[in-house]
Design a protein around this motif. Structure first.
Motif, PDB file in Angstrom:
ATOM      1  N   MET A   1       2.572  -0.566  10.873  1.00  0.00           N
ATOM      2  CA  MET A   1       3.712   0.085  10.981  1.00  0.00           C
ATOM      3  C   MET A   1       3.924   0.379  12.399  1.00  0.00           C
ATOM      4  O   MET A   1       5.219   0.528  12.961  1.00  0.00           O
ATOM      5  CB  MET A   1       4.058   1.085  10.154  1.00  0.00           C
ATOM      6  CG  MET A   1       3.878   0.839   8.587  1.00  0.00           C
ATOM      7  SD  MET A   1       5.269  -0.450   8.199  1.00  0.00           S
ATOM      8  CE  MET A   1       6.757   0.218   8.407  1.00  0.00           C
ATOM      9  N   SER A   2       2.959   1.073  13.142  1.00  0.00           N
ATOM     10  CA  SER A   2       3.122   1.561  14.531  1.00  0.00           C
ATOM     11  C   SER A   2       3.482   0.379  15.297  1.00  0.00           C
ATOM     12  O   SER A   2       4.381   0.519  16.365  1.00  0.00           O
ATOM     13  CB  SER A   2       1.922   2.180  14.909  1.00  0.00           C
ATOM     14  OG  SER A   2       0.944   1.345  14.996  1.00  0.00           O
ATOM     15  N   SER A   3       2.994  -0.833  14.944  1.00  0.00           N
ATOM     16  CA  SER A   3       3.181  -1.982  15.903  1.00  0.00           C
ATOM     17  C   SER A   3       4.624  -2.528  15.804  1.00  0.00           C
ATOM     18  O   SER A   3       5.277  -2.701  16.769  1.00  0.00           O
ATOM     19  CB  SER A   3       2.136  -3.292  15.563  1.00  0.00           C
ATOM     20  OG  SER A   3       2.596  -4.305  16.399  1.00  0.00           O
ATOM     21  N   HIS A   4       5.136  -2.435  14.446  1.00  0.00           N
ATOM     22  CA  HIS A   4       6.596  -2.531  14.476  1.00  0.00           C
ATOM     23  C   HIS A   4       7.457  -1.584  15.015  1.00  0.00           C
ATOM     24  O   HIS A   4       8.466  -2.222  15.511  1.00  0.00           O
ATOM     25  CB  HIS A   4       6.659  -2.795  12.453  1.00  0.00           C
ATOM     26  CG  HIS A   4       8.131  -2.984  12.479  1.00  0.00           C
ATOM     27  ND1 HIS A   4       8.901  -4.261  12.399  1.00  0.00           N
ATOM     28  CD2 HIS A   4       9.122  -2.270  11.920  1.00  0.00           C
ATOM     29  CE1 HIS A   4       9.971  -4.028  12.130  1.00  0.00           C
ATOM     30  NE2 HIS A   4      10.218  -2.950  11.813  1.00  0.00           N
ATOM     31  N   SER A  53       3.154 -11.807  15.901  1.00  0.00           N
ATOM     32  CA  SER A  53       1.906 -11.697  15.707  1.00  0.00           C
ATOM     33  C   SER A  53       0.754 -12.379  16.319  1.00  0.00           C
ATOM     34  O   SER A  53      -0.080 -12.968  15.776  1.00  0.00           O
ATOM     35  CB  SER A  53       1.502 -11.365  14.118  1.00  0.00           C
ATOM     36  OG  SER A  53       2.533 -10.475  13.666  1.00  0.00           O
ATOM     37  N   SER A  58      -0.637  -6.204  19.478  1.00  0.00           N
ATOM     38  CA  SER A  58      -0.916  -5.168  18.370  1.00  0.00           C
ATOM     39  C   SER A  58      -0.434  -5.678  16.800  1.00  0.00           C
ATOM     40  O   SER A  58      -0.954  -5.067  16.077  1.00  0.00           O
ATOM     41  CB  SER A  58      -0.399  -3.879  18.814  1.00  0.00           C
ATOM     42  OG  SER A  58       1.118  -3.991  18.791  1.00  0.00           O
ATOM     43  N   SER A  59       0.407  -6.430  16.947  1.00  0.00           N
ATOM     44  CA  SER A  59       0.984  -7.016  15.531  1.00  0.00           C
ATOM     45  C   SER A  59      -0.349  -7.698  14.808  1.00  0.00           C
ATOM     46  O   SER A  59      -0.385  -7.772  13.746  1.00  0.00           O
ATOM     47  CB  SER A  59       2.140  -7.850  15.672  1.00  0.00           C
ATOM     48  OG  SER A  59       3.019  -6.939  16.105  1.00  0.00           O
ATOM     49  N   ILE A  61      -3.541  -7.569  14.933  1.00  0.00           N
ATOM     50  CA  ILE A  61      -4.457  -6.639  14.390  1.00  0.00           C
ATOM     51  C   ILE A  61      -4.161  -6.160  13.088  1.00  0.00           C
ATOM     52  O   ILE A  61      -5.074  -6.046  12.200  1.00  0.00           O
ATOM     53  CB  ILE A  61      -4.803  -5.424  15.295  1.00  0.00           C
ATOM     54  CG1 ILE A  61      -5.146  -6.103  16.604  1.00  0.00           C
ATOM     55  CG2 ILE A  61      -5.743  -4.571  14.719  1.00  0.00           C
ATOM     56  CD1 ILE A  61      -6.414  -6.660  16.729  1.00  0.00           C
ATOM     57  N   GLY A  62      -2.823  -5.839  12.864  1.00  0.00           N
ATOM     58  CA  GLY A  62      -2.582  -5.504  11.628  1.00  0.00           C
ATOM     59  C   GLY A  62      -2.416  -6.470  10.474  1.00  0.00           C
ATOM     60  O   GLY A  62      -2.715  -6.648   9.317  1.00  0.00           O
ATOM     61  N   GLU A  63      -1.740  -7.834  10.857  1.00  0.00           N
ATOM     62  CA  GLU A  63      -1.629  -8.690  10.063  1.00  0.00           C
ATOM     63  C   GLU A  63      -2.797  -9.603   9.725  1.00  0.00           C
ATOM     64  O   GLU A  63      -2.552 -10.114   8.431  1.00  0.00           O
ATOM     65  CB  GLU A  63      -0.259  -9.714  10.485  1.00  0.00           C
ATOM     66  CG  GLU A  63       1.018  -8.949  10.566  1.00  0.00           C
ATOM     67  CD  GLU A  63       2.046  -9.987  10.280  1.00  0.00           C
ATOM     68  OE1 GLU A  63       2.037 -10.981  10.030  1.00  0.00           O
ATOM     69  OE2 GLU A  63       3.108  -9.356  10.791  1.00  0.00           O
ATOM     70  N   ILE A  66      -4.801  -8.200   6.889  1.00  0.00           N
ATOM     71  CA  ILE A  66      -3.888  -8.067   5.535  1.00  0.00           C
ATOM     72  C   ILE A  66      -3.955  -9.657   4.782  1.00  0.00           C
ATOM     73  O   ILE A  66      -4.071  -9.730   3.751  1.00  0.00           O
ATOM     74  CB  ILE A  66      -2.499  -7.720   5.803  1.00  0.00           C
ATOM     75  CG1 ILE A  66      -2.688  -6.067   6.197  1.00  0.00           C
ATOM     76  CG2 ILE A  66      -1.469  -7.902   4.626  1.00  0.00           C
ATOM     77  CD1 ILE A  66      -1.055  -5.541   6.805  1.00  0.00           C
ATOM     78  N   ARG A 134      -6.518  -2.987  19.882  1.00  0.00           N
ATOM     79  CA  ARG A 134      -7.324  -2.009  19.502  1.00  0.00           C
ATOM     80  C   ARG A 134      -8.466  -2.299  18.442  1.00  0.00           C
ATOM     81  O   ARG A 134      -8.167  -3.141  17.868  1.00  0.00           O
ATOM     82  CB  ARG A 134      -6.793  -0.531  19.076  1.00  0.00           C
ATOM     83  CG  ARG A 134      -5.692  -0.087  20.000  1.00  0.00           C
ATOM     84  CD  ARG A 134      -5.146   1.235  19.533  1.00  0.00           C
ATOM     85  NE  ARG A 134      -4.081   1.468  20.490  1.00  0.00           N
ATOM     86  CZ  ARG A 134      -3.817   3.033  20.477  1.00  0.00           C
ATOM     87  NH1 ARG A 134      -3.977   3.759  19.672  1.00  0.00           N
ATOM     88  NH2 ARG A 134      -2.659   3.011  21.359  1.00  0.00           N
TER      89      ARG A 134
END
Length: 134
Positions: A1-4, A53, A58-59, A61-63, A66, A134
């Motif tokens: 969410m922080s990337s968003h 992404s 950074s996007s 790393i989250g997606e 998931i 990160r």
């Protein structure tokens, strides 16, 4: 969410800079803006890549974790989610191409310039945050 929270404001700022100069949100008038605003086009492209992404943003790393976890849990739902991500990325590239690299509108774009120092200083935290891995 922080990337968003970093990537989406950067894209909204790009639209805000264009609107500040053109006074319209119609994409058809923005075509060819890369010739008059190359720095804004670069900022828009890096923000679009982060929105998609792409690896190195950074996007991603989250997606990526998931997506891997979703495929392990339920491959049908994960496939539908992956299709949505692909369609979203295709739309982002299509919109960028149409707005920035489209046909030049010389009657409309010749008098506009790149972002000034104030606008660039606003963009920098979002670009650094969106590109930080990160």
């Amino acid at each position: 969410m922080s990337s968003h929270g970093l990537v989406s404001p950067a894209l909204f700022l790009c639209v805000g800079v264009l609107y500040d100069r053109h006074k319209t949100r119609l994409v058809r008038y923005y075509g060819g803006s890369v010739s008059t605003m190359p720095n804004l086009s670069t900022i828009s492209f890096s923000s679009t890549l982060a929105n998609m992404s792409s690896p190195g943003t950074s996007s991603f790393i989250g997606e990526f974790p998931i997506s891997v976890g979703a495929f392990q849990r339920n491959s049908l739902v994960a496939t539908l989610a992956a299709l949505g991500m692909i369609l979203g990325a295709a739309y982002s590239l299509w919109l960028y191409n149409r707005a920035v690299s489209g046909n030049l509108k010389p009657d409309f774009l010749h008098k506009f310039s790149d972002p000034n120092g104030r606008e660039v200083s606003i963009f920098i935290p979002f670009l650094v945050g969106g590109a930080t891995v990160r």
